[in-house]
Write a protein that holds these residues in place. Structure first.
Motif, PDB file in Angstrom:
ATOM      1  N   GLU A   7     -26.037  11.032 -20.319  1.00 49.63           N
ATOM      2  CA  GLU A   7     -25.109  10.891 -19.194  1.00 49.63           C
ATOM      3  C   GLU A   7     -24.637  12.245 -18.659  1.00 49.63           C
ATOM      4  OE1 GLU A   7     -20.762   8.977 -18.339  1.00 49.63           O
ATOM      5  OE2 GLU A   7     -22.085   7.914 -19.721  1.00 49.63           O
ATOM      6  N   LEU A   8     -24.337  13.192 -19.537  1.00 47.74           N
ATOM      7  CA  LEU A   8     -23.895  14.518 -19.098  1.00 47.74           C
ATOM      8  C   LEU A   8     -24.966  15.184 -18.248  1.00 47.74           C
ATOM      9  CD1 LEU A   8     -21.976  16.947 -19.076  1.00 47.74           C
ATOM     10  CD2 LEU A   8     -23.037  17.671 -21.222  1.00 47.74           C
ATOM     11  N   HIS A   9     -26.210  15.115 -18.672  1.00 47.88           N
ATOM     12  CA  HIS A   9     -27.299  15.744 -17.919  1.00 47.88           C
ATOM     13  C   HIS A   9     -27.512  15.044 -16.583  1.00 47.88           C
ATOM     14  CE1 HIS A   9     -29.126  17.465 -21.878  1.00 47.88           C
ATOM     15  NE2 HIS A   9     -27.985  18.011 -21.548  1.00 47.88           N
ATOM     16  N   GLN A  10     -27.356  13.721 -16.566  1.00 42.27           N
ATOM     17  CA  GLN A  10     -27.470  12.995 -15.308  1.00 42.27           C
ATOM     18  C   GLN A  10     -26.388  13.433 -14.333  1.00 42.27           C
ATOM     19  OE1 GLN A  10     -27.579   8.736 -15.842  1.00 42.27           O
ATOM     20  NE2 GLN A  10     -29.043   8.886 -17.507  1.00 42.27           N
ATOM     21  N   SER A  11     -25.174  13.601 -14.816  1.00 47.76           N
ATOM     22  CA  SER A  11     -24.091  14.009 -13.921  1.00 47.76           C
ATOM     23  C   SER A  11     -24.277  15.444 -13.446  1.00 47.76           C
ATOM     24  CB  SER A  11     -22.723  13.806 -14.563  1.00 47.76           C
ATOM     25  OG  SER A  11     -22.588  14.565 -15.722  1.00 47.76           O
ATOM     26  N   LEU A  12     -24.792  16.335 -14.300  1.00 44.03           N
ATOM     27  CA  LEU A  12     -25.085  17.706 -13.872  1.00 44.03           C
ATOM     28  C   LEU A  12     -26.185  17.716 -12.813  1.00 44.03           C
ATOM     29  CD1 LEU A  12     -25.024  19.632 -17.265  1.00 44.03           C
ATOM     30  CD2 LEU A  12     -23.321  19.726 -15.447  1.00 44.03           C
ATOM     31  N   ARG A  13     -27.219  16.901 -13.031  1.00 44.66           N
ATOM     32  CA  ARG A  13     -28.301  16.790 -12.050  1.00 44.66           C
ATOM     33  C   ARG A  13     -27.764  16.274 -10.725  1.00 44.66           C
ATOM     34  NH1 ARG A  13     -31.857  12.031 -13.159  1.00 44.66           N
ATOM     35  NH2 ARG A  13     -29.944  11.133 -12.348  1.00 44.66           N
ATOM     36  N   ASP A  14     -26.942  15.237 -10.782  1.00 45.08           N
ATOM     37  CA  ASP A  14     -26.385  14.658  -9.564  1.00 45.08           C
ATOM     38  C   ASP A  14     -25.515  15.663  -8.815  1.00 45.08           C
ATOM     39  OD1 ASP A  14     -27.688  12.329 -10.275  1.00 45.08           O
ATOM     40  OD2 ASP A  14     -25.861  11.316 -10.986  1.00 45.08           O
ATOM     41  N   GLU A  15     -24.725  16.437  -9.544  1.00 46.35           N
ATOM     42  CA  GLU A  15     -23.880  17.460  -8.918  1.00 46.35           C
ATOM     43  C   GLU A  15     -24.726  18.559  -8.286  1.00 46.35           C
ATOM     44  OE1 GLU A  15     -20.416  19.511  -7.691  1.00 46.35           O
ATOM     45  OE2 GLU A  15     -20.814  17.438  -8.232  1.00 46.35           O
ATOM     46  N   ALA A  16     -25.811  18.956  -8.954  1.00 45.61           N
ATOM     47  CA  ALA A  16     -26.696  19.977  -8.390  1.00 45.61           C
ATOM     48  C   ALA A  16     -27.361  19.476  -7.105  1.00 45.61           C
ATOM     49  CB  ALA A  16     -27.760  20.382  -9.406  1.00 45.61           C
ATOM     50  N   VAL A  17     -27.789  18.227  -7.098  1.00 48.80           N
ATOM     51  CA  VAL A  17     -28.399  17.644  -5.895  1.00 48.80           C
ATOM     52  C   VAL A  17     -27.373  17.583  -4.772  1.00 48.80           C
ATOM     53  CG1 VAL A  17     -29.366  15.521  -4.922  1.00 48.80           C
ATOM     54  CG2 VAL A  17     -30.186  16.378  -7.117  1.00 48.80           C
ATOM     55  N   ARG A  18     -26.157  17.114  -5.081  1.00 49.48           N
ATOM     56  CA  ARG A  18     -25.098  17.028  -4.072  1.00 49.48           C
ATOM     57  C   ARG A  18     -24.797  18.403  -3.492  1.00 49.48           C
ATOM     58  NH1 ARG A  18     -20.690  18.800  -2.845  1.00 49.48           N
ATOM     59  NH2 ARG A  18     -20.434  19.881  -4.807  1.00 49.48           N
ATOM     60  N   PHE A  19     -24.675  19.401  -4.366  1.00 50.43           N
ATOM     61  CA  PHE A  19     -24.380  20.757  -3.920  1.00 50.43           C
ATOM     62  C   PHE A  19     -25.489  21.280  -3.010  1.00 50.43           C
ATOM     63  CE2 PHE A  19     -24.372  25.355  -4.219  1.00 50.43           C
ATOM     64  CZ  PHE A  19     -23.040  25.653  -3.994  1.00 50.43           C
ATOM     65  N   ALA A  20     -26.724  21.084  -3.420  1.00 52.63           N
ATOM     66  CA  ALA A  20     -27.850  21.562  -2.618  1.00 52.63           C
ATOM     67  C   ALA A  20     -27.880  20.896  -1.251  1.00 52.63           C
ATOM     68  CB  ALA A  20     -29.166  21.316  -3.353  1.00 52.63           C
ATOM     69  N   GLN A  21     -27.652  19.593  -1.210  1.00 52.00           N
ATOM     70  CA  GLN A  21     -27.707  18.869   0.057  1.00 52.00           C
ATOM     71  C   GLN A  21     -26.536  19.213   0.970  1.00 52.00           C
ATOM     72  OE1 GLN A  21     -28.012  14.816  -1.354  1.00 52.00           O
ATOM     73  NE2 GLN A  21     -30.242  14.865  -1.270  1.00 52.00           N
ATOM     74  N   GLN A  22     -25.341  19.327   0.408  1.00 48.31           N
ATOM     75  CA  GLN A  22     -24.157  19.540   1.235  1.00 48.31           C
ATOM     76  C   GLN A  22     -23.863  21.001   1.527  1.00 48.31           C
ATOM     77  OE1 GLN A  22     -20.825  17.481  -0.513  1.00 48.31           O
ATOM     78  NE2 GLN A  22     -21.741  15.479  -0.177  1.00 48.31           N
ATOM     79  N   GLU A  23     -24.173  21.884   0.609  1.00 48.65           N
ATOM     80  CA  GLU A  23     -23.784  23.285   0.767  1.00 48.65           C
ATOM     81  C   GLU A  23     -24.944  24.215   1.118  1.00 48.65           C
ATOM     82  OE1 GLU A  23     -20.659  24.038   0.785  1.00 48.65           O
ATOM     83  OE2 GLU A  23     -19.867  22.182  -0.058  1.00 48.65           O
TER      84      GLU A  23
END
Length: 71
Positions: A7-23
């Protein structure tokens, strides 16, 4: 064998994807043309809850190293 990410790795992956897409994605043309990372992206990375180190690799890709005390 369970091959799903913890779960921790999934949330880190999701945050990295969100950051890349939005920022990062909205500034991709500038990054490619000027070969520099705008200060706003660096500031946004610094505002994440965990430690983020940004750099460009030898092949020109923007890289994020993401660490968490929760690991």
């Amino acid at each position: 064998m369970d091959l799903r990410l913890p779960e921790l790795h999934q949330s880190l992956r999701d945050e990295a994807v969100r950051f890349a897409q939005q920022e990062v994605l909205p500034h991709a043309e500038h990054i490619d043309a000027k070969e520099e990372i705008p200060d706003g992206i660096v500031r946004a990375a610094g505002e994440l809850d965990d430690t983020v180190v940004m750099f460009t690799s030898d092949n020109g890709y923007l890289c994020l190293l993401y660490t968490s005390d929760a690991a």
